[in-house]
Write a protein that holds these residues in place. Structure first.
Motif, PDB file in Angstrom:
ATOM      1  N   UNK A   1      24.094  21.995  13.522  1.00  0.00           N
ATOM      2  CA  UNK A   1      25.274  21.629  14.558  1.00  0.00           C
ATOM      3  C   UNK A   1      25.878  20.457  14.436  1.00  0.00           C
ATOM      4  N   UNK A   2      27.087  20.395  14.901  1.00  0.00           N
ATOM      5  CA  UNK A   2      27.981  19.266  14.606  1.00  0.00           C
ATOM      6  C   UNK A   2      28.586  19.039  15.999  1.00  0.00           C
ATOM      7  N   UNK A   3      29.270  17.727  16.143  1.00  0.00           N
ATOM      8  CA  UNK A   3      29.955  17.546  17.582  1.00  0.00           C
ATOM      9  C   UNK A   3      31.419  17.839  17.046  1.00  0.00           C
ATOM     10  N   UNK A   4      32.159  18.635  17.911  1.00  0.00           N
ATOM     11  CA  UNK A   4      33.406  18.828  17.677  1.00  0.00           C
ATOM     12  C   UNK A   4      34.547  18.918  18.965  1.00  0.00           C
ATOM     13  N   UNK A   5      35.585  18.773  18.696  1.00  0.00           N
ATOM     14  CA  UNK A   5      36.417  18.919  19.874  1.00  0.00           C
ATOM     15  C   UNK A   5      36.292  19.974  20.974  1.00  0.00           C
ATOM     16  N   UNK A   6      36.199  19.903  22.319  1.00  0.00           N
ATOM     17  CA  UNK A   6      35.907  20.989  23.124  1.00  0.00           C
ATOM     18  C   UNK A   6      37.238  22.013  23.115  1.00  0.00           C
ATOM     19  N   UNK A   7      38.308  21.739  22.441  1.00  0.00           N
ATOM     20  CA  UNK A   7      39.453  22.543  22.341  1.00  0.00           C
ATOM     21  C   UNK A   7      39.522  23.166  20.958  1.00  0.00           C
ATOM     22  N   UNK A   8      38.509  23.048  20.064  1.00  0.00           N
ATOM     23  CA  UNK A   8      38.520  23.523  18.790  1.00  0.00           C
ATOM     24  C   UNK A   8      38.082  25.016  18.832  1.00  0.00           C
ATOM     25  N   UNK A   9      38.327  25.792  17.996  1.00  0.00           N
ATOM     26  CA  UNK A   9      37.599  27.325  17.774  1.00  0.00           C
ATOM     27  C   UNK A   9      36.284  27.240  17.604  1.00  0.00           C
ATOM     28  N   UNK A  10      35.889  26.033  17.104  1.00  0.00           N
ATOM     29  CA  UNK A  10      34.209  25.950  16.441  1.00  0.00           C
ATOM     30  C   UNK A  10      33.520  25.548  17.770  1.00  0.00           C
ATOM     31  N   UNK A  11      34.071  25.334  18.867  1.00  0.00           N
ATOM     32  CA  UNK A  11      33.438  24.782  19.984  1.00  0.00           C
ATOM     33  C   UNK A  11      32.419  26.035  20.551  1.00  0.00           C
ATOM     34  N   UNK A  12      31.452  25.815  20.767  1.00  0.00           N
ATOM     35  CA  UNK A  12      30.320  26.852  21.339  1.00  0.00           C
ATOM     36  C   UNK A  12      29.914  26.344  22.656  1.00  0.00           C
ATOM     37  N   UNK A  13      29.608  25.137  23.020  1.00  0.00           N
ATOM     38  CA  UNK A  13      28.873  24.825  24.036  1.00  0.00           C
ATOM     39  C   UNK A  13      29.254  23.297  24.686  1.00  0.00           C
ATOM     40  N   UNK A  14      29.056  23.104  25.801  1.00  0.00           N
ATOM     41  CA  UNK A  14      29.399  21.739  26.429  1.00  0.00           C
ATOM     42  C   UNK A  14      28.175  21.140  26.718  1.00  0.00           C
ATOM     43  N   UNK A  15      27.793  19.610  26.485  1.00  0.00           N
ATOM     44  CA  UNK A  15      26.832  18.809  27.085  1.00  0.00           C
ATOM     45  C   UNK A  15      26.811  18.673  28.457  1.00  0.00           C
ATOM     46  N   UNK A  16      25.768  19.064  29.254  1.00  0.00           N
ATOM     47  CA  UNK A  16      25.725  18.779  30.783  1.00  0.00           C
ATOM     48  C   UNK A  16      24.942  17.566  30.928  1.00  0.00           C
ATOM     49  N   UNK A  17      24.176  17.285  30.047  1.00  0.00           N
ATOM     50  CA  UNK A  17      23.368  16.153  30.491  1.00  0.00           C
ATOM     51  C   UNK A  17      22.677  15.443  29.016  1.00  0.00           C
ATOM     52  N   UNK A  18      22.454  14.402  28.888  1.00  0.00           N
ATOM     53  CA  UNK A  18      21.922  13.891  27.615  1.00  0.00           C
ATOM     54  C   UNK A  18      21.050  12.631  27.798  1.00  0.00           C
ATOM     55  N   UNK A  19      19.972  12.756  27.090  1.00  0.00           N
ATOM     56  CA  UNK A  19      18.771  11.912  27.466  1.00  0.00           C
ATOM     57  C   UNK A  19      18.208  11.220  26.048  1.00  0.00           C
ATOM     58  N   UNK A  20      17.845  10.182  25.837  1.00  0.00           N
ATOM     59  CA  UNK A  20      17.126   9.589  24.719  1.00  0.00           C
ATOM     60  C   UNK A  20      15.583  10.126  24.809  1.00  0.00           C
TER      61      UNK A  20
END
Length: 213
Positions: free
Chosen positions: A71-90
């Motif tokens: 996977x890659x990080x993409x703009x949320x407005x991109x047609x390639x965007x599939x899911x949004x990050x709701x939480x991020x942890x190390x």
């Protein structure tokens, strides 16, 4: 007369050389200013942001492309965007905080080199991102049949050896539901009398009280 003429030639050449050198210096400085104005001046490696969309790779509210193993990080407005990050942890999911209850899936971010550097220190640290699909279906919703966590409203079936697995409550999954988690409590003694199965949920209320369907 010959000495005076020679001295004059040397002086003229010295002046001409000084003018040429001054012109070259001004031209080089002007070129750097032009690049800076156009945004193309070179930037020290320590100042670059390889993720491209934020200071942290896949930070909260950023989006990923399709795929869970690649996977890659993409703009949320991109047609390639599939899911949004709701939480991020190390770190890893084993020792880190649990994802929010309605997380659809988890992206495991391996430690990466400077090619994917998020802050210029030469690496993206190991971590995980809790993801929510931009469009239905949402397997992490109660009864959805998936997601990294079992929550109240989910259905399960016995998979043998005292283990259970989640499946869709509407019966459209590969396996039919046998039990439904109706309550989360701190200890088994707090489950309703109708409880037929105890399901491990984790969190502050780790016991799921499930009734038969």
């Amino acid at each position: 007369m010959r000495d005076r003429w020679s001295t004059g030639v040397v002086c003229a050449l010295a002046v001409l050389l000084a003018v040429l050198l001054t012109g070259c210096t001004q031209s080089a400085a002007g070129g750097e200013n032009d690049k800076g104005a156009a945004g193309t001046a070179s930037v020290p490696p320590s100042a670059t942001r390889a993720s491209g969309f934020g200071a942290v790779f896949l930070a909260v509210d950023e989006c990923s492309s399709f795929g869970k193993s690649s996977f890659t990080e993409v703009p949320c407005t991109s047609e390639r965007a599939a899911a949004r990050v709701v939480a991020r942890h190390d770190g890893t999911t084993t020792g880190g905080p649990p994802c929010p209850a309605t997380t659809d899936f988890v992206l495991h971010i391996s430690e990466q080199s400077q090619v994917s550097d998020e802050d210029g220190d030469g690496a993206v640290p190991q971590g995980y991102a809790c993801m929510r699909n931009l469009q239905p279906p949402h397997p992490g919703d109660p009864g959805g049949g998936g997601g990294p966590r079992t929550i109240v409203g989910d259905c399960v079936y016995g998979s043998g050896s005292g283990q259970v697995r989640e499946t869709a409550c509407d019966g459209k999954g590969e396996r039919k539901p046998q039990y439904k988690v109706v309550k989360a409590v701190a200890t088994r003694s707090r489950c309703p009398l109708s409880t037929a199965l105890y399901v491990q949920l984790g969190g502050p209320q780790p016991v799921g009280c499930a009734r038969p369907l």
